[in-house]
Design a protein around this motif. Structure first.
Motif, PDB file in Angstrom:
ATOM      1  N   ARG A  92      21.914  13.445  41.280  1.00  2.00           N
ATOM      2  CA  ARG A  92      20.453  13.371  42.018  1.00  2.00           C
ATOM      3  C   ARG A  92      19.483  12.655  41.130  1.00  2.00           C
ATOM      4  O   ARG A  92      18.940  11.707  41.672  1.00  2.00           O
ATOM      5  CB  ARG A  92      19.895  15.110  41.807  1.00  2.00           C
ATOM      6  N   ILE A  93      19.840  12.506  39.673  1.00  2.00           N
ATOM      7  CA  ILE A  93      19.081  11.550  38.857  1.00  2.00           C
ATOM      8  C   ILE A  93      19.441  10.277  39.315  1.00  2.00           C
ATOM      9  O   ILE A  93      18.297   9.274  39.359  1.00  2.00           O
ATOM     10  CB  ILE A  93      19.615  11.792  37.498  1.00  2.00           C
ATOM     11  N   SER A  94      20.790   9.814  39.515  1.00  2.00           N
ATOM     12  CA  SER A  94      20.891   8.683  39.811  1.00  2.00           C
ATOM     13  C   SER A  94      20.342   8.113  41.312  1.00  2.00           C
ATOM     14  O   SER A  94      19.966   6.911  41.225  1.00  2.00           O
ATOM     15  CB  SER A  94      22.625   8.375  40.218  1.00  2.00           C
ATOM     16  N   ARG A  95      20.340   9.034  42.043  1.00  2.00           N
ATOM     17  CA  ARG A  95      19.531   8.654  43.606  1.00  2.00           C
ATOM     18  C   ARG A  95      18.168   8.430  43.239  1.00  2.00           C
ATOM     19  O   ARG A  95      17.491   7.643  43.796  1.00  2.00           O
ATOM     20  CB  ARG A  95      19.866   9.807  44.393  1.00  2.00           C
ATOM     21  N   ASP A  96      17.750   9.661  42.334  1.00  2.00           N
ATOM     22  CA  ASP A  96      16.088   9.107  41.962  1.00  2.00           C
ATOM     23  C   ASP A  96      15.814   7.925  41.530  1.00  2.00           C
ATOM     24  O   ASP A  96      14.911   7.277  41.970  1.00  2.00           O
ATOM     25  CB  ASP A  96      15.476  10.327  41.065  1.00  2.00           C
ATOM     26  N   SER A  97      16.523   7.384  40.724  1.00  2.00           N
ATOM     27  CA  SER A  97      16.371   6.127  39.724  1.00  2.00           C
ATOM     28  C   SER A  97      16.560   4.986  40.941  1.00  2.00           C
ATOM     29  O   SER A  97      15.788   3.949  40.754  1.00  2.00           O
ATOM     30  CB  SER A  97      17.555   5.929  38.704  1.00  2.00           C
ATOM     31  N   GLN A  98      17.404   5.274  41.862  1.00  2.00           N
ATOM     32  CA  GLN A  98      17.519   4.020  42.810  1.00  2.00           C
ATOM     33  C   GLN A  98      16.271   3.950  43.706  1.00  2.00           C
ATOM     34  O   GLN A  98      15.810   2.868  44.190  1.00  2.00           O
ATOM     35  CB  GLN A  98      18.780   4.334  43.564  1.00  2.00           C
ATOM     36  N   ASN A  99      15.697   5.177  44.058  1.00  2.00           N
ATOM     37  CA  ASN A  99      14.812   5.297  45.170  1.00  2.00           C
ATOM     38  C   ASN A  99      13.441   4.688  44.524  1.00  2.00           C
ATOM     39  O   ASN A  99      12.700   4.135  45.159  1.00  2.00           O
ATOM     40  CB  ASN A  99      14.542   6.857  45.437  1.00  2.00           C
ATOM     41  N   VAL A 100      13.224   4.864  43.158  1.00  2.00           N
ATOM     42  CA  VAL A 100      12.222   4.688  42.521  1.00  2.00           C
ATOM     43  C   VAL A 100      12.119   3.172  42.194  1.00  2.00           C
ATOM     44  O   VAL A 100      11.270   2.332  42.659  1.00  2.00           O
ATOM     45  CB  VAL A 100      12.062   5.160  41.100  1.00  2.00           C
ATOM     46  N   LYS A 101      13.348   2.499  41.943  1.00  2.00           N
ATOM     47  CA  LYS A 101      13.630   1.036  41.962  1.00  2.00           C
ATOM     48  C   LYS A 101      13.184   0.402  43.407  1.00  2.00           C
ATOM     49  O   LYS A 101      12.737  -0.801  43.336  1.00  2.00           O
ATOM     50  CB  LYS A 101      15.170   0.756  41.785  1.00  2.00           C
ATOM     51  N   ASP A 102      13.809   1.079  44.461  1.00  2.00           N
ATOM     52  CA  ASP A 102      13.566   0.457  45.542  1.00  2.00           C
ATOM     53  C   ASP A 102      11.952   0.434  46.041  1.00  2.00           C
ATOM     54  O   ASP A 102      11.355  -0.560  46.822  1.00  2.00           O
ATOM     55  CB  ASP A 102      14.129   1.378  46.891  1.00  2.00           C
ATOM     56  N   ALA A 103      11.238   1.578  45.613  1.00  2.00           N
ATOM     57  CA  ALA A 103       9.882   1.595  46.080  1.00  2.00           C
ATOM     58  C   ALA A 103       9.048   0.551  44.986  1.00  2.00           C
ATOM     59  O   ALA A 103       7.955   0.133  45.797  1.00  2.00           O
ATOM     60  CB  ALA A 103       9.298   3.145  45.711  1.00  2.00           C
ATOM     61  N   ARG A 104       9.393   0.299  44.010  1.00  2.00           N
ATOM     62  CA  ARG A 104       8.764  -0.896  43.140  1.00  2.00           C
ATOM     63  C   ARG A 104       8.990  -2.177  43.441  1.00  2.00           C
ATOM     64  O   ARG A 104       8.296  -3.103  42.945  1.00  2.00           O
ATOM     65  CB  ARG A 104       9.139  -0.583  41.639  1.00  2.00           C
ATOM     66  N   ALA A 105      10.130  -2.386  44.291  1.00  2.00           N
ATOM     67  CA  ALA A 105      10.536  -3.629  44.815  1.00  2.00           C
ATOM     68  C   ALA A 105       9.647  -4.135  46.036  1.00  2.00           C
ATOM     69  O   ALA A 105       9.472  -5.199  46.302  1.00  2.00           O
ATOM     70  CB  ALA A 105      12.031  -3.658  45.152  1.00  2.00           C
ATOM     71  N   HIS A 106       8.775  -3.325  46.354  1.00  2.00           N
ATOM     72  CA  HIS A 106       8.074  -3.489  47.669  1.00  2.00           C
ATOM     73  C   HIS A 106       6.904  -4.680  47.111  1.00  2.00           C
ATOM     74  O   HIS A 106       6.437  -4.554  46.035  1.00  2.00           O
ATOM     75  CB  HIS A 106       7.181  -2.362  48.138  1.00  2.00           C
ATOM     76  N   ALA A 107       6.676  -5.210  47.989  1.00  2.00           N
ATOM     77  CA  ALA A 107       6.065  -6.538  47.342  1.00  2.00           C
ATOM     78  C   ALA A 107       5.131  -7.181  48.740  1.00  2.00           C
ATOM     79  O   ALA A 107       5.529  -8.156  49.289  1.00  2.00           O
ATOM     80  CB  ALA A 107       6.636  -7.961  46.981  1.00  2.00           C
ATOM     81  N   SER A 108       3.990  -6.632  48.983  1.00  2.00           N
ATOM     82  CA  SER A 108       3.335  -6.753  50.108  1.00  2.00           C
ATOM     83  C   SER A 108       2.472  -8.036  49.690  1.00  2.00           C
ATOM     84  O   SER A 108       2.045  -8.358  48.620  1.00  2.00           O
ATOM     85  CB  SER A 108       2.502  -5.520  50.492  1.00  2.00           C
TER      86      SER A 108
END
Length: 276
Positions: A124-140
Motif C-alpha cells: 500500500r505504501i508503495s502504491r501511495d508513493s506512486q500515486n503521489v508521484k503521478d499527481a505531482r507530474a501533472h503540468a497544466s
C-alpha cells in the motif's frame, strides 16, 4: 548662432541619436520573483515568442512569457537558463542556489507501525508513493504558478521545511513541508487557482489533497479531517479544500502543507512568504 557654431552642436546631436539608437536592448531573460536558494522558487521572464531551456531541458512558458525554476532541499548544482529569441539571439543566465542550514526535529509518541510499517502494508505504501508521484507530474498550462500564494490556513508553526526528522528516536527522511497546528475542523483553502489531481486516504499522510497550479507547480495538503473537493475539479484561490485533521502519521491536529515543482520539493515559506 553662426554656421561654424552650429556644426559642433549638430554633430553632437547626431552622435547622441546614434548612440541611443545603437544601445543594446534590455535583456528579456530576468528574474521577476524569488531567488536561487535551496527550497526556493524562481519565476523567470522571457521575451514574447522566445523558447527557454534549463541545462538544455525545454521549459514551459506561459502566454505572458513566464517560466518556473525550483531548487530542491539539498541542491547545489547551478542551473543555466538559455533563452532563444525569435530572431535567433541567445541569452543566458546561470543560477547557483544558496546553501542553507536546517534544524533537527525530534518527534516521540508515534505508533510503532507508523515509524516502522509492518510488511503487510508495504504494498500500500508503495502504491501511495506512486500515486503521489503521478499527481505531482501533472503540468497544466495554468498560470497560477507565477502568482503570489496565500497561506491555506492559520495557526502555530510546529514544523519547518528541511528539518532532519528523528521519529521515536529513529532517523528518518527530512521534513519537506510546513506544519501548521490548528484545531480540528479549521478550514483549509486553496492558496492559488488550481486543478485537483488527488484526493485520497494515504497510509502515512492520511486524507491528502494535491492540486496543480500549472507548469508542474503543485500544493499538497496532508492529515486532513474532511475533504471538500474531487479529483479533476478546478478550484479558485480562496475556495474551501477541506478541514484540518490528524489522519495518518500525526500526533495532533495540524496541516502539513507542501509545494513541489515536479519532483523538486520547495519550501512553502519561501514561496508564500511569512504567515500573515
Amino acid at each position: 548662432m553662426t554656421g561654424s557654431q552650429a556644426m559642433p552642436t549638430l554633430r553632437a546631436l547626431i552622435l547622441t541619436v546614434f548612440m541611443l539608437g545603437s544601445a543594446a536592448p534590455v535583456e528579456a531573460l530576468e528574474i521577476i520573483r524569488g531567488k536561487a536558494i535551496q527550497g526556493g522558487l524562481v519565476i523567470i521572464s522571457v521575451a514574447d515568442g522566445s523558447s527557454l531551456t534549463a541545462n538544455n531541458t525545454p521549459l514551459m512558458i506561459s502566454p505572458g512569457g513566464l517560466a518556473a525554476i525550483g531548487f530542491h532541499r539539498d541542491e547545489t548544482d547551478s542551473i543555466t537558463l538559455e533563452e532563444t529569441a525569435p530572431d535567433g539571439k541567445i541569452m543566458t543566465l546561470t543560477l547557483t542556489p544558496e546553501v542553507r542550514q536546517y534544524k533537527e526535529q525530534r518527534i516521540n509518541g508515534l505508533p510503532g507501525k507508523m515509524v516502522t510499517p509492518p510488511e503487510a502494508v508495504m504494498a500500500r505504501i508503495s502504491r501511495d508513493s506512486q500515486n503521489v508521484k503521478d499527481a505531482r507530474a501533472h503540468a497544466s498550462p495554468l498560470d497560477a504558478f507565477s502568482k503570489q500564494m496565500d497561506w491555506p490556513t492559520r495557526g502555530i508553526i510546529t514544523g519547518v521545511y528541511g528539518s532532519r526528522r528523528i521519529l521515536n528516536g529513529q532517523p528518518r527522511a527530512p521534513h519537506y513541508g510546513i506544519d501548521i497546528a490548528a484545531p480540528k475542523g479549521t478550514p483549509v483553502i486553496a492558496p492559488q487557482d488550481g486543478i485537483i489531481t488527488m484526493v485520497d486516504d494515504l497510509y502515512f499522510t492520511g486524507w491528502t489533497i494535491i492540486m496543480d497550479h500549472g507548469h508542474g507547480l503543485s500544493s499538497t495538503f496532508l492529515h486532513l479531517d474532511q475533504t471538500a473537493v474531487e479529483e479533476g475539479q478546478t478550484v479558485k484561490r480562496g475556495e474551501a479544500l477541506g478541514t484540518v485533521g490528524s489522519s495518518g502519521r500525526s500526533t495532533g491536529p495540524h496541516l502539513d502543507w507542501r509545494i513541489n515543482l515536479f519532483e523538486k520539493r520547495l519550501d512553502p515559506m519561501l514561496v508564500a512568504g511569512p504567515m500573515p
